[in-house]
Design a protein around this motif. Structure first.
Motif, PDB file in Angstrom:
ATOM      1  N   VAL A  96     -28.229   2.187 -57.021  1.00  0.00           N
ATOM      2  CA  VAL A  96     -28.864   3.114 -56.871  1.00  0.00           C
ATOM      3  C   VAL A  96     -30.834   3.563 -57.823  1.00  0.00           C
ATOM      4  O   VAL A  96     -30.474   2.740 -59.024  1.00  0.00           O
ATOM      5  N   VAL A 115     -33.211   9.566 -58.043  1.00  0.00           N
ATOM      6  CA  VAL A 115     -32.892   9.322 -57.125  1.00  0.00           C
ATOM      7  C   VAL A 115     -31.644  10.660 -57.381  1.00  0.00           C
ATOM      8  O   VAL A 115     -30.983  10.849 -57.965  1.00  0.00           O
ATOM      9  N   THR A 134     -33.773   5.051 -52.634  1.00  0.00           N
ATOM     10  CA  THR A 134     -33.984   4.201 -52.910  1.00  0.00           C
ATOM     11  C   THR A 134     -34.429   5.510 -52.874  1.00  0.00           C
ATOM     12  O   THR A 134     -35.782   5.866 -53.506  1.00  0.00           O
ATOM     13  N   LYS A 135     -34.293   7.037 -52.578  1.00  0.00           N
ATOM     14  CA  LYS A 135     -34.977   8.276 -51.770  1.00  0.00           C
ATOM     15  C   LYS A 135     -33.551   9.231 -51.817  1.00  0.00           C
ATOM     16  O   LYS A 135     -32.851   8.476 -51.997  1.00  0.00           O
ATOM     17  N   SER A 136     -33.713  10.499 -52.677  1.00  0.00           N
ATOM     18  CA  SER A 136     -32.763  11.664 -52.512  1.00  0.00           C
ATOM     19  C   SER A 136     -32.298  11.025 -51.848  1.00  0.00           C
ATOM     20  O   SER A 136     -32.891  11.353 -50.166  1.00  0.00           O
TER      21      SER A 136
END
Length: 173
Positions: free
Chosen positions: A133, A137, A152-154
């Motif tokens: 993670v 995030v 890599t992103k929320s």
């Protein structure tokens, strides 16, 4: 800066690692005692949280574990910025939660100044084994992240995510 301060500064990380990661993180410390010891060291860990042996904790402060939250063996928690694992959420074996990165600098030294961004794992979420993670995030409550994924992103919509990078697979009931 005095000589004593400079010498003490050199021992900050080894002291932290010795206390948090060798002593508290030892398999000789009963699992029920580990949350209490982490609270004494400065973390916000609920007494009913579960922290298995061998978890690497990279800071004196910044870890929040809610009631029933769990972190399994060989997980790496960077803690340059805070990590919050909400009640009932679980982080499986050998995961890496990275809260730091470096600014991209000029061509003489690309890895610039250290920057931190917090990670939040929502209530009841489950992070599968061997996941990474990345900084900044947030994972929605009740989300499942498949083993080996790179987040890599929320992940804002609860559901099942998997892959490199993690992508939405399907919703959950």
């Amino acid at each position: 800066m005095s000589l004593v301060r400079r010498v003490l500064r050199q021992f900050r990380e080894p002291l932290r690692d010795g206390i948090l990661n060798v002593f508290i993180g030892s398999s000789f410390i009963p699992r029920a005692l580990r949350p209490r010891l982490l609270r004494l060291a400065g973390h916000d860990v609920h007494p009913k949280a579960i922290v298995f042996a061998g978890v690497f904790i990279g800071g004196w402060r910044g870890l929040t574990l809610g009631e029933g939250a769990g972190v399994s063996y060989r997980t790496f928690l960077d803690l340059t910025a805070p990590i919050t694992i909400e009640p009932g959420a679980g982080v499986s074996f050998n995961c890496t939660l990275i809260t730091s990165s470096h600014a991209i600098s000029d061509s003489t030294r690309r890895w610039g100044d250290l920057q931190g961004s917090p990670i939040v794992i929502g209530a009841g979420a489950w992070i599968g084994a061997n996941c990474t993670v990345m900084p900044g995030v947030t994972i929605a409550p009740g989300t499942v992240v498949g083993a080996g994924s790179l987040v890599t992103k929320s992940l804002e919509t609860p559901g099942v995510y998997a892959g490199v990078p993690a992508r939405f697979i399907r919703p959950l009931d």
